[in-house]
Design a protein around this motif. Structure first.
Motif, mmCIF file in Angstrom:
data_model
loop_
_atom_site.group_PDB
_atom_site.id
_atom_site.type_symbol
_atom_site.label_atom_id
_atom_site.label_comp_id
_atom_site.label_asym_id
_atom_site.label_seq_id
_atom_site.Cartn_x
_atom_site.Cartn_y
_atom_site.Cartn_z
ATOM 1 N N PHE A 439 -26.267 14.229 13.457
ATOM 2 C CA PHE A 439 -25.177 13.981 12.423
ATOM 3 C C PHE A 439 -23.737 14.017 13.288
ATOM 4 C CE2 PHE A 439 -28.335 15.627 9.592
ATOM 5 C CZ PHE A 439 -28.644 14.585 8.885
ATOM 6 N N HIS A 440 -22.734 13.160 12.585
ATOM 7 C CA HIS A 440 -21.374 13.361 13.138
ATOM 8 C C HIS A 440 -20.735 14.395 12.882
ATOM 9 C CE1 HIS A 440 -17.027 12.411 13.634
ATOM 10 N NE2 HIS A 440 -17.395 11.441 14.176
ATOM 11 N N PRO A 441 -19.919 15.343 13.660
ATOM 12 C CA PRO A 441 -19.519 16.660 13.735
ATOM 13 C C PRO A 441 -18.590 16.772 12.338
ATOM 14 C CG PRO A 441 -19.253 15.987 15.909
ATOM 15 C CD PRO A 441 -19.765 14.695 15.287
ATOM 16 N N GLU A 442 -17.982 15.712 11.886
ATOM 17 C CA GLU A 442 -17.162 15.730 10.681
ATOM 18 C C GLU A 442 -17.776 15.354 9.319
ATOM 19 O OE1 GLU A 442 -14.251 16.799 10.900
ATOM 20 O OE2 GLU A 442 -14.321 16.938 12.916
ATOM 21 N N THR A 443 -19.434 15.103 9.310
ATOM 22 C CA THR A 443 -20.066 14.798 7.965
ATOM 23 C C THR A 443 -20.185 16.292 7.355
ATOM 24 O OG1 THR A 443 -21.320 13.402 9.519
ATOM 25 C CG2 THR A 443 -22.083 14.062 7.361
ATOM 26 N N PRO A 444 -19.734 16.355 6.126
ATOM 27 C CA PRO A 444 -19.733 17.599 5.289
ATOM 28 C C PRO A 444 -21.169 18.073 4.841
ATOM 29 C CG PRO A 444 -18.988 15.644 4.089
ATOM 30 C CD PRO A 444 -18.869 15.246 5.528
ATOM 31 N N LEU A 445 -21.491 18.929 4.717
ATOM 32 C CA LEU A 445 -22.756 19.230 4.398
ATOM 33 C C LEU A 445 -23.260 18.611 3.096
ATOM 34 C CD1 LEU A 445 -24.235 22.873 4.218
ATOM 35 C CD2 LEU A 445 -24.636 21.572 2.230
ATOM 36 N N ALA A 446 -22.372 18.363 2.299
ATOM 37 C CA ALA A 446 -22.831 17.859 0.801
ATOM 38 C C ALA A 446 -23.384 16.362 1.229
ATOM 39 C CB ALA A 446 -21.527 17.534 -0.069
ATOM 40 N N GLN A 447 -22.879 15.893 2.334
ATOM 41 C CA GLN A 447 -23.811 14.209 2.633
ATOM 42 C C GLN A 447 -24.745 14.435 3.476
ATOM 43 O OE1 GLN A 447 -20.523 11.749 4.261
ATOM 44 N NE2 GLN A 447 -21.929 10.585 5.291
ATOM 45 N N TRP A 448 -24.895 15.218 4.488
ATOM 46 C CA TRP A 448 -25.871 15.270 5.261
ATOM 47 C C TRP A 448 -27.075 15.965 4.505
ATOM 48 C CZ3 TRP A 448 -28.288 19.865 6.017
ATOM 49 C CH2 TRP A 448 -27.426 21.156 6.361
ATOM 50 N N VAL A 449 -27.054 16.755 3.445
ATOM 51 C CA VAL A 449 -28.124 17.277 2.686
ATOM 52 C C VAL A 449 -28.937 15.990 2.164
ATOM 53 C CG1 VAL A 449 -28.669 18.272 0.512
ATOM 54 C CG2 VAL A 449 -27.334 19.441 2.329
ATOM 55 N N SER A 493 -21.915 14.179 -2.437
ATOM 56 C CA SER A 493 -23.236 14.147 -2.502
ATOM 57 C C SER A 493 -23.798 12.911 -3.532
ATOM 58 C CB SER A 493 -23.853 15.274 -3.180
ATOM 59 O OG SER A 493 -23.870 16.423 -2.389
ATOM 60 N N LEU A 494 -22.862 12.862 -4.775
ATOM 61 C CA LEU A 494 -23.488 11.873 -5.632
ATOM 62 C C LEU A 494 -23.217 10.275 -4.869
ATOM 63 C CD1 LEU A 494 -24.213 10.755 -8.623
ATOM 64 C CD2 LEU A 494 -21.830 10.808 -9.008
ATOM 65 N N ALA A 495 -22.093 10.335 -4.170
ATOM 66 C CA ALA A 495 -21.660 8.974 -3.643
ATOM 67 C C ALA A 495 -23.092 8.658 -2.727
ATOM 68 C CB ALA A 495 -20.424 8.838 -3.170
ATOM 69 N N GLN A 496 -23.290 9.476 -1.652
ATOM 70 C CA GLN A 496 -24.206 9.527 -0.727
ATOM 71 C C GLN A 496 -25.728 9.084 -1.128
ATOM 72 O OE1 GLN A 496 -23.902 9.131 2.747
ATOM 73 N NE2 GLN A 496 -25.813 8.575 2.640
ATOM 74 N N PHE A 497 -26.060 9.982 -2.368
ATOM 75 C CA PHE A 497 -27.241 9.882 -3.196
ATOM 76 C C PHE A 497 -27.334 8.150 -3.594
ATOM 77 C CE2 PHE A 497 -29.342 9.631 -7.280
ATOM 78 C CZ PHE A 497 -30.752 9.697 -6.913
ATOM 79 N N LEU A 498 -26.366 7.708 -4.225
ATOM 80 C CA LEU A 498 -26.493 6.297 -4.885
ATOM 81 C C LEU A 498 -26.359 5.486 -3.791
ATOM 82 C CD1 LEU A 498 -24.194 6.847 -7.886
ATOM 83 C CD2 LEU A 498 -26.463 6.510 -7.960
ATOM 84 N N ARG A 499 -25.755 5.471 -2.448
ATOM 85 C CA ARG A 499 -25.757 4.813 -1.500
ATOM 86 C C ARG A 499 -27.372 4.615 -0.781
ATOM 87 N NH1 ARG A 499 -20.622 6.943 0.103
ATOM 88 N NH2 ARG A 499 -21.701 8.162 1.612
ATOM 89 N N THR A 500 -27.928 5.676 -0.962
ATOM 90 C CA THR A 500 -29.352 5.916 -0.390
ATOM 91 C C THR A 500 -30.350 5.156 -1.293
ATOM 92 O OG1 THR A 500 -28.627 8.113 0.719
ATOM 93 C CG2 THR A 500 -30.990 7.710 0.337
ATOM 94 N N VAL A 501 -29.926 5.217 -2.374
ATOM 95 C CA VAL A 501 -30.890 4.321 -3.315
ATOM 96 C C VAL A 501 -30.371 3.063 -3.608
ATOM 97 C CG1 VAL A 501 -31.879 6.401 -4.526
ATOM 98 C CG2 VAL A 501 -29.785 5.262 -5.506
ATOM 99 N N SER A 502 -29.553 2.415 -2.888
ATOM 100 C CA SER A 502 -29.071 1.125 -2.775
ATOM 101 C C SER A 502 -28.350 0.793 -4.286
ATOM 102 C CB SER A 502 -29.949 0.118 -2.607
ATOM 103 O OG SER A 502 -30.616 0.329 -1.230
ATOM 104 N N TYR A 503 -27.754 1.757 -4.871
ATOM 105 C CA TYR A 503 -27.043 1.805 -6.296
ATOM 106 C C TYR A 503 -27.933 0.954 -7.313
ATOM 107 C CZ TYR A 503 -22.889 2.559 -3.499
ATOM 108 O OH TYR A 503 -21.880 3.145 -2.822
ATOM 109 N N GLY A 504 -29.525 1.401 -7.067
ATOM 110 C CA GLY A 504 -30.206 1.039 -8.066
ATOM 111 C C GLY A 504 -30.520 1.954 -9.230
ATOM 112 N N ASP A 505 -30.093 1.314 -10.503
ATOM 113 C CA ASP A 505 -30.193 2.054 -11.655
ATOM 114 C C ASP A 505 -31.525 2.309 -11.997
ATOM 115 O OD1 ASP A 505 -30.729 -0.414 -13.811
ATOM 116 O OD2 ASP A 505 -29.515 -0.939 -12.302
#
Length: 591
Positions: A439-449, A493-505
């Protein structure tokens, strides 16, 4: 009775002429067992003569005697390995077919009759299967344990508690370690058994023939809770001694038999698990000794034992499914959470993780490392932090309602101390993960989780709930740490989660309908957080706000369509109201 050497020799001499007959008899019995198994695969014993069904069991009481220790021996010594395995597998198949048919409410009458005879121990079957725990062939012992656990589950409330007490006693065996593993595994399978309805396709494709004489059974005969309670009660009296035995085993030198330790930890987890549907009163005695095992987590313990110990602790801290929903937390999970937090902060617990199999900081081996082990450790730390914050906040809320203002001030001081500890724990967790994973050193915990658990829905959602609840729990303080807010940012966290699921409702809708994650809890709380902290949320999401709100808008429409057709499985109105309010905030900011 006890056989002397002379008597034993005499028995052997007189038995010599019967060897040919015995061999013929075994072949005949094998034929009966094969006929029994074949009929069971057809789910009906009606075409099989009663004598053929019962003959394999009637031979169990032949040539029984007791040795000096009162140990009961049967014809087991005269049976071949194939004969023994054939018999044991027939017992297991019989019991499992009985369980399946009972769940449907209709049972073949002959299956019911033979199971009734076995449950009443008319043929001494239980003693026979327990004896096989010490068999020289480990596969025979393993198969016997599977058959015995199926027998107990099929027997349910008719089980003699003395059988389970004997198993509990065997789990302390020092002369036969194999007995210990056998007994623990049988009790584990009973405890983790789930009464579940059969799949409609299985019910359609696998029904007894029309000629089968079926008996109806009542709902009371379908519940396995009674046998689970009997099993736990039998273990309760022996549990301190069993725990002490494994404590010593793990504390001295690395054990060569990790499988027995893993079975023990699996049993412990099964008893505590909310999935077992056992009462709090029944499970409370099994929380007492957890602290000792946290201290055992070190580089000396093998990775497989580490994983199962982490599974046990994670089950105690069942945050998303239980603890996050409770107004007041029980003492036991809070104590465990405090100990985990202290172990990470003061005793460098994370540095002992055998990530690459070796000892020392993160293991000294090579290769990609044990990512599943790391994920279990990360989730445990997040849940420990969340429980600690929730407990302190509950106490603070209780104190603030008091007329004595100094108590509220003391609670705020306590939260400040907790906050400092949490900041250090999360710093160490962040450092550990970024040292072991790219992980990039600047990646916040909320994102890498979110990135770390992207392939594991239940852990992903629970991890996000933990981060969100810690943020909410600490944000009510006037002097709350801004650094922690950035580290645990719910918007990130929410933004990374929605990116992970390709913004799929559709993915969000599936998670809402499924009961395998705590996504409903997460969505409710994150929407409430958005509504209460809208400017902060907008600032954190920056350019992704439009994509996020687009997903939520499509999700709301999909939910409304299902409600209009009466297809949504529960009352989703609170989520709908929050989605509408957040959309109104967004539309107001973007007219």
């Amino acid at each position: 009775m006890v056989l002397t050497k002379d008597k034993a020799a005499s028995v052997a001499a007189t038995d010599e002429p019967a060897k040919k007959k015995s061999k013929f008899s075994e072949e005949e019995d094998n034929s009966d067992l094969e006929s029994l198994q074949s009929a069971l695969l057809g789910q009906c014993l009606c075409p099989i003569p009663e004598s053929v069904i019962r003959r394999p069991f009637q031979g169990l009481k032949i040539l029984r005697h007791e040795d000096a220790q009162g140990y009961c021996a049967t014809t087991i010594a005269n049976w071949s390995r194939d004969r023994t395995l054939l018999f044991v597998s027939a017992v297991q198949l019989l019991c499992e077919e009985s369980i399946k048919q009972n769940s449907r409410g209709l049972v073949c009458s002959k299956i019911s009759d033979i199971c009734e005879a076995l449950v009443r121990n008319r043929y001494g079957l239980v003693e026979y299967l327990i004896e096989l725990s010490a068999h020289s062939d480990r596969f025979v012992s393993f198969a016997s344990g599977r058959a015995l656990s199926s027998f107990f589950i099929a027997s349910r409330s008719h089980v003699d508690p003395r059988w389970l007490e004997r198993l509990a006693e065997n789990s302390l065996s020092t002369t036969h370690p194999q007995k210990m593993s056998f007994s623990l595994d049988v009790m584990k399978r009973i405890t983790e058994w789930k009464d579940s309805e059969e799949h409609p396709l299985d019910e359609r494709d696998h029904l007894p023939p029309a000629s089968c004489h079926l008996l109806s059974v009542s709902d009371a005969e379908l519940d396995s809770s009674q046998i689970k309670c009997l099993c736990v009660k039998a273990l309760e009296a022996k549990w301190p001694a069993i725990v002490e035995k494994f404590d010593r085993l793990l504390a001295t030198t690395p054990t060569r038999d990790d499988s027995t330790v893993v079975t023990f930890l699996g049993l412990w987890e099964a008893i505590i698990s909310v999935k077992a549907n056992l009462s709090i009163v029944d499970t409370k005695p099994f929380y007492v000794h957890l602290a000792n095992f946290v201290a055992l987590l070190s580089s000396r313990i093998s990775p497989i034992v580490w994983k199962h110990m982490l599974d046990l602790f994670n089950e105690v801290l069942c945050y998303g499914s239980t603890l996050a929903l409770q107004d007041m937390l029980a003492e036991e999970p809070c104590s465990l959470a405090h100990l985990i937090v202290r172990s990470v902060k003061d005793w460098r617990l994370l540095e002992a993780i055998p990530f690459r199999g070796g000892s020392g900081k993160f293991g000294g081996g090579s290769g990609d490392g044990d990512k599943p082990l790391l994920k279990k450790a990360v989730l445990l730390v997040l849940k420990s932090v969340a429980v600690t914050v929730k407990e302190t906040r509950c106490e603070s809320s209780s104190d603030s309602s008091s007329s004595v203002s100094s108590e509220g001030e003391d609670a705020d001081d306590d939260m400040a101390v907790i906050e400092r500890s949490i900041r250090e724990v999360l710093r160490q967790l962040d450092s550990c993960v970024k040292t072991l994973l790219p992980f990039h050193p600047e990646t916040p915990l909320a994102q890498w989780v979110v990135q770390l658990f992207s392939d594991q829905d239940d852990a992903l959602v629970e991890g996000m709930v933990c981060c969100l609840d810690v943020t909410i729990g600490l944000s009510h303080r006037e002097n709350a740490s801004q650094d922690l807010k950035k580290v645990l940012s719910p918007a990130v966290s929410l933004a990374q989660f929605l990116r992970t699921v390709s913004y799929g409702d559709d993915v969000l809708l599936d998670l809402l309908v499924s009961n395998e994650t705590c996504f409903l809890l997460y969505l409710l709380r994150v929407l409430k957080y958005m509504r209460k902290n809208w400017p902060e949320f907008v600032s954190a999401c920056s350019n992704e706000l439009g994509d996020i709100m687009g997903v939520f808008s499509r999700l709301r429409l999909a939910i409304e369509r299902l409600i209009a057709r009466s297809l949504f499985p529960y009352n989703i109105s609170p989520v709908l109201r929050l989605l509408e309010k957040c959309e109104q905030l967004y539309d107001g900011a973007n007219p």
